[in-house]
Scaffold this motif. Structure first.
Motif, PDB file in Angstrom:
ATOM      1  N   SER A  83      23.618  52.307  37.802  1.00  0.00           N
ATOM      2  CA  SER A  83      24.300  50.916  38.308  1.00  0.00           C
ATOM      3  C   SER A  83      25.642  51.456  39.083  1.00  0.00           C
ATOM      4  CB  SER A  83      24.708  50.128  37.160  1.00  0.00           C
ATOM      5  OG  SER A  83      25.461  50.857  36.447  1.00  0.00           O
ATOM      6  N   VAL A  84      26.208  50.513  39.906  1.00  0.00           N
ATOM      7  CA  VAL A  84      27.699  50.859  40.183  1.00  0.00           C
ATOM      8  C   VAL A  84      28.184  49.301  40.407  1.00  0.00           C
ATOM      9  CG1 VAL A  84      26.469  50.348  42.770  1.00  0.00           C
ATOM     10  CG2 VAL A  84      28.741  51.562  42.376  1.00  0.00           C
ATOM     11  N   GLU A  85      29.682  49.445  40.086  1.00  0.00           N
ATOM     12  CA  GLU A  85      30.197  48.107  40.160  1.00  0.00           C
ATOM     13  C   GLU A  85      31.202  48.328  41.271  1.00  0.00           C
ATOM     14  OE1 GLU A  85      32.672  47.476  36.672  1.00  0.00           O
ATOM     15  OE2 GLU A  85      30.782  47.168  35.207  1.00  0.00           O
ATOM     16  N   VAL A  86      31.356  47.468  42.184  1.00  0.00           N
ATOM     17  CA  VAL A  86      32.300  47.545  43.261  1.00  0.00           C
ATOM     18  C   VAL A  86      33.253  46.268  43.119  1.00  0.00           C
ATOM     19  CG1 VAL A  86      32.509  47.638  45.732  1.00  0.00           C
ATOM     20  CG2 VAL A  86      30.659  48.663  44.620  1.00  0.00           C
ATOM     21  N   TYR A  87      34.574  46.736  43.344  1.00  0.00           N
ATOM     22  CA  TYR A  87      35.486  45.736  43.370  1.00  0.00           C
ATOM     23  C   TYR A  87      36.435  45.633  44.606  1.00  0.00           C
ATOM     24  CZ  TYR A  87      35.363  45.912  38.093  1.00  0.00           C
ATOM     25  OH  TYR A  87      34.810  45.985  37.005  1.00  0.00           O
ATOM     26  N   HIS A  88      36.750  44.283  45.270  1.00  0.00           N
ATOM     27  CA  HIS A  88      37.477  44.327  46.371  1.00  0.00           C
ATOM     28  C   HIS A  88      38.953  43.725  46.201  1.00  0.00           C
ATOM     29  CE1 HIS A  88      37.499  42.207  50.605  1.00  0.00           C
ATOM     30  NE2 HIS A  88      38.132  43.310  50.501  1.00  0.00           N
ATOM     31  N   LEU A  89      39.749  44.422  46.686  1.00  0.00           N
ATOM     32  CA  LEU A  89      41.143  43.963  46.414  1.00  0.00           C
ATOM     33  C   LEU A  89      41.586  42.858  47.257  1.00  0.00           C
ATOM     34  CD1 LEU A  89      43.709  45.037  44.983  1.00  0.00           C
ATOM     35  CD2 LEU A  89      44.594  45.925  47.618  1.00  0.00           C
ATOM     36  N   VAL A  90      41.553  41.599  46.556  1.00  0.00           N
ATOM     37  CA  VAL A  90      41.961  40.425  47.173  1.00  0.00           C
ATOM     38  C   VAL A  90      43.356  39.854  46.583  1.00  0.00           C
ATOM     39  CG1 VAL A  90      41.198  37.949  47.519  1.00  0.00           C
ATOM     40  CG2 VAL A  90      39.468  39.818  47.348  1.00  0.00           C
ATOM     41  N   ASP A  91      44.235  39.250  47.565  1.00  0.00           N
ATOM     42  CA  ASP A  91      45.504  38.788  47.014  1.00  0.00           C
ATOM     43  C   ASP A  91      46.150  39.815  45.891  1.00  0.00           C
ATOM     44  OD1 ASP A  91      45.396  36.701  48.929  1.00  0.00           O
ATOM     45  OD2 ASP A  91      44.393  35.475  47.193  1.00  0.00           O
ATOM     46  N   GLY A  92      45.956  40.998  46.020  1.00  0.00           N
ATOM     47  CA  GLY A  92      46.880  41.988  45.323  1.00  0.00           C
ATOM     48  C   GLY A  92      46.007  42.257  43.926  1.00  0.00           C
ATOM     49  N   GLU A  93      44.904  41.687  43.648  1.00  0.00           N
ATOM     50  CA  GLU A  93      43.984  42.043  42.466  1.00  0.00           C
ATOM     51  C   GLU A  93      42.672  42.407  42.841  1.00  0.00           C
ATOM     52  OE1 GLU A  93      43.985  38.474  39.947  1.00  0.00           O
ATOM     53  OE2 GLU A  93      46.343  38.796  39.587  1.00  0.00           O
ATOM     54  N   TYR A  94      42.061  42.999  42.168  1.00  0.00           N
ATOM     55  CA  TYR A  94      40.370  43.440  41.981  1.00  0.00           C
ATOM     56  C   TYR A  94      39.624  42.468  41.770  1.00  0.00           C
ATOM     57  CZ  TYR A  94      41.149  48.184  43.844  1.00  0.00           C
ATOM     58  OH  TYR A  94      41.429  49.523  44.539  1.00  0.00           O
ATOM     59  N   GLN A  95      38.466  41.888  42.690  1.00  0.00           N
ATOM     60  CA  GLN A  95      37.741  40.897  42.399  1.00  0.00           C
ATOM     61  C   GLN A  95      36.517  41.748  42.253  1.00  0.00           C
ATOM     62  OE1 GLN A  95      38.517  38.032  41.532  1.00  0.00           O
ATOM     63  NE2 GLN A  95      40.700  38.248  42.010  1.00  0.00           N
ATOM     64  N   LEU A  96      35.437  41.703  41.416  1.00  0.00           N
ATOM     65  CA  LEU A  96      34.119  42.182  41.178  1.00  0.00           C
ATOM     66  C   LEU A  96      33.388  41.497  42.120  1.00  0.00           C
ATOM     67  CD1 LEU A  96      32.376  44.255  39.698  1.00  0.00           C
ATOM     68  CD2 LEU A  96      31.885  42.251  38.254  1.00  0.00           C
TER      69      LEU A  96
END
Length: 264
Positions: free
Chosen positions: A164-177
């Motif tokens: 598996s892999v989890e990917v987080y995207h930086l949105v408004d200064g915080e990581y969103q899954l």
């Protein structure tokens, strides 16, 4: 007075990549992690070469990213298993990087990938930078460092044991899954690619490998896979030509049997 032709010279006492340790002296890779890094780099290189025709990008594989000056210096660095930085020269002052030094480079990686070797708690650790009651500095968690300091736009946590892999995207200064798309992959929009899990053989190991796809869902192939595909296509074309030649010979034989000499 300065001008565009004569920019001001910036001097700093901070160390650069040639003055900082490039390793903490420990064994950091198992027999799967090194091929995994090569697989990611080999398959995405054609995409990056098209994106950066001037060659201005770099890829780090288990290389240190220095984000803070500490004593010892290694405490102020993280060493992602794989990362990509756009719009930076492949060398610094005509030297191959020993590490990536944020106060020297200034540009953050676009994507950082960590390959989990334990239970994943280290890669998900959000402990902030702080001082303990004994006034000794506690090393912050890896997730916190990426989210709050290094700040790559995308952070991936890959677990080969779970496939598996989890990917987080930086949105408004915080990581969103990020949610997976309909193919089970995670779009990395700035690159026009997707990241996901591929079950198959690579370098004599069958595993759930972390791999790239294009935006249409086509697997990005390694150089060897592309060569094998071209070889298969050449063999198929040769077989088709041979079949057409045999059909032409059979038709000519039938015409001669009917007393008609075929045209050459």
């Amino acid at each position: 007075m300065t001008s565009a032709a004569n920019p001001p010279t910036v001097t700093t006492a901070l160390p650069d990549h040639t003055q900082l340790p490039e390793s903490d002296g420990s064994f950091v890779k198992n027999f799967q992690e090194h091929p995994q890094s090569i697989l990611l780099t080999d398959s995405i290189e054609p995409i990056l070469q098209k994106r950066h025709p001037n060659g201005q990008y770099c890829i780090g594989q288990d290389c240190g990213i220095y984000w803070r000056l500490t004593d010892p210096p290694e405490r102020g660095a993280e060493a992602p298993d794989w990362f990509y930085v756009p719009n930076v020269p492949p060398k610094v002052n005509n030297q191959v990087r020993r590490s990536y030094v944020l106060w020297q480079e200034l540009i953050a990686p676009l994507i950082v990938l960590e390959f989990v070797s334990g239970d994943g708690s280290e890669e998900r650790d959000k402990t902030p930078l702080s001082l303990s009651e004994q006034k000794t500095e506690q090393k912050p968690g890896k997730f916190w460092i990426y989210e709050q300091v290094i700040r790559p736009a995308f952070y991936g946590i890959y677990e080969v044991k779970r496939g598996s892999v989890e990917v987080y995207h930086l949105v408004d200064g915080e990581y969103q899954l990020m949610p997976a798309n309909e193919r089970g992959n995670y779009p990395i929009a700035p690159l026009g690619v997707e990241l996901g899990i591929w079950q198959g053989y690579y370098q004599n190991l069958e595993l759930p490998w972390l791999r790239w796809w294009d935006a249409e869902g086509n697997l990005l192939l390694t150089g060897q896979e592309r060569a094998e595909l071209e070889c298969q296509r050449a063999e198929q074309a040769e077989s088709q030509l041979e079949q057409e030649h045999r059909r032409a010979e059979r038709l000519a034989a039938q015409l001669r049997a009917a007393g008609i000499e075929p045209e050459v």
